[in-house]
Scaffold this active site. Structure first.
Site, short mmCIF file in Angstrom:
data_model
loop_
_atom_site.label_atom_id
_atom_site.label_comp_id
_atom_site.label_asym_id
_atom_site.label_seq_id
_atom_site.Cartn_x
_atom_site.Cartn_y
_atom_site.Cartn_z
N LYS A 227 0.82 -1.22 0.00
CA LYS A 227 0.00 0.00 0.00
C LYS A 227 0.85 1.27 0.00
CE LYS A 227 -4.40 -1.73 1.43
NZ LYS A 227 -5.39 -1.90 2.48
N ARG A 261 -3.59 -9.92 5.19
CA ARG A 261 -4.05 -9.98 3.79
C ARG A 261 -2.90 -9.51 2.92
NH1 ARG A 261 -6.39 -6.70 -0.04
NH2 ARG A 261 -7.96 -7.69 -1.36
C1 9MG Z 1 -10.17 -5.32 -0.78
N1 9MG Z 1 -9.20 -4.73 0.12
C2 9MG Z 1 -8.19 -3.88 -0.21
N2 9MG Z 1 -7.52 -3.53 0.89
C3 9MG Z 1 -8.09 -4.17 1.92
C4 9MG Z 1 -7.86 -4.21 3.30
O1 9MG Z 1 -6.89 -3.51 3.87
N3 9MG Z 1 -8.65 -4.97 4.07
C5 9MG Z 1 -9.66 -5.69 3.52
N4 9MG Z 1 -10.43 -6.43 4.36
N5 9MG Z 1 -9.95 -5.69 2.22
C6 9MG Z 1 -9.17 -4.93 1.44
#
Ligand code: 9MG
Length: 287
Positions: A227, A261
């Site tokens: 990010k 994630r």
């Molecule tokens: C779809 N998506 C993109 N960034 C995300 C994040 O930080 N958390 C979750 N749950 N979904 C995300």
């Protein structure tokens, strides 16, 4: 240091969360996700990529058909279904044995995905978008990852207070639909409408913010992979942000996070294993 949770999943073994970090592999099924193009290539590449992430240690595969990147266009329900359903069908047909989560804020997409085999909803609107989303989750008894993304944030309200109010509404909406708090996983939504300083403050105080400020101590998902909170600091492109991502995953884990994630499963998993051994001892010492 880590709270323990057992998350029931329909038709499969529960997901246990606690000291062992869980990896969620990101599978974006958007036309720009896989460079070789073409419908079949997209499907084949997506399935192959999911298999690779599972082999590298993914505990969950998160499938999404609409990008949430700034400036990305919203897609219609049918278009999103056309993107994600063939991938879910193919993974289920191939006997993929990890839970599939559907990354959508559209109840109809969630409904179809669950009927096809998905067992978690990843809702970037934290159940506060379409009111039917909580009903869909309750109907099938699936857990929801509820992410904080308040597009109408009052700049005068401190982020922690905004998050508390937001998640209070998430929990209330879930309960009203008959979805108990044991089916919720909270996510601070790194990067979504937050300043650089706010993103790092959340990471520093992760479970303090999310567990001590909400009615229940719910499990926490950390989504920092590639990010801009990393890119703005390091001045680099998404493809160059692995080291920064690992740093945020490890710090998120040390600060109580349960699920990570990520795009790059193996290096994050390796780093988190080392972090787990540091906090709790190597596996043979854990008793
Ligand atoms: C779809 N998506 C993109 N960034 C995300 C994040 O930080 N958390 C979750 N749950 N979904 C995300």
């Amino acid at each position: 240091m880590h709270t323990h949770h057992t998350i029931s999943l329909p038709g499969r073994a529960p997901l246990t969360l606690g000291p062992t970090p869980r990896l969620m592999g990101i599978l974006n099924v958007t036309p720009d996700s896989f460079s070789d193009g073409g419908h079949h290539n997209l499907l084949d590449s997506a399935v192959a990529h999911a298999r690779t992430m599972i082999a590298e240690g993914a505990d969950i595969i998160d499938i999404g058909g609409e990008s949430t990147r700034p400036g990305a266009e919203a897609v219609g329900v049918q278009e999103e279904l056309d993107r994600v359903m063939p991938v879910i069908d193919a993974l289920v047909a191939a006997g993929v044995d990890v839970p599939i989560s559907i990354d959508t804020y559209k109840p109809l997409v969630a409904d179809q995905a669950i009927q096809a085999g998905a067992s978690i909803i990843n809702d970037v609107h934290g159940l506060l978008g379409a009111p039917e989303m909580a009903d869909v989750a309750a109907l099938y008894g699936v857990p929801v990852i509820a992410m904080h993304w308040n597009k109408h944030r009052d700049p005068a309200t401190p982020l922690v207070d905004d998050m508390r109010r937001y998640f209070d509404r998430t929990i209330a909406r879930a309960e009203a639909a008959g979805l108990g708090p044991g089916r919720l996983i909270l996510d601070p939504g790194f990067g979504f409408g937050k300043s650089l300083d706010e993103n790092y403050t959340i990471l520093r105080q992760l479970t303090g913010i999310l567990q001590e400020n909400t009615r229940y101590a719910l499990p926490v998902l950390v989504g920092t992979s590639r990010k801009s909170m990393i890119g703005k600091l390091l001045g680099n492109e998404p493809s160059e942000r692995l080291a920064g991502t690992i740093a945020t995953s490890v710090l998120g884990y040390v600060n109580g996070g349960h699920i990570f994630r990520v795009h790059d499963v193996r290096p994050n998993r390796d780093a988190l294993r080392v972090a787990q051994a540091t906090l709790y001892g190597p596996p043979e010492q854990r008793g």
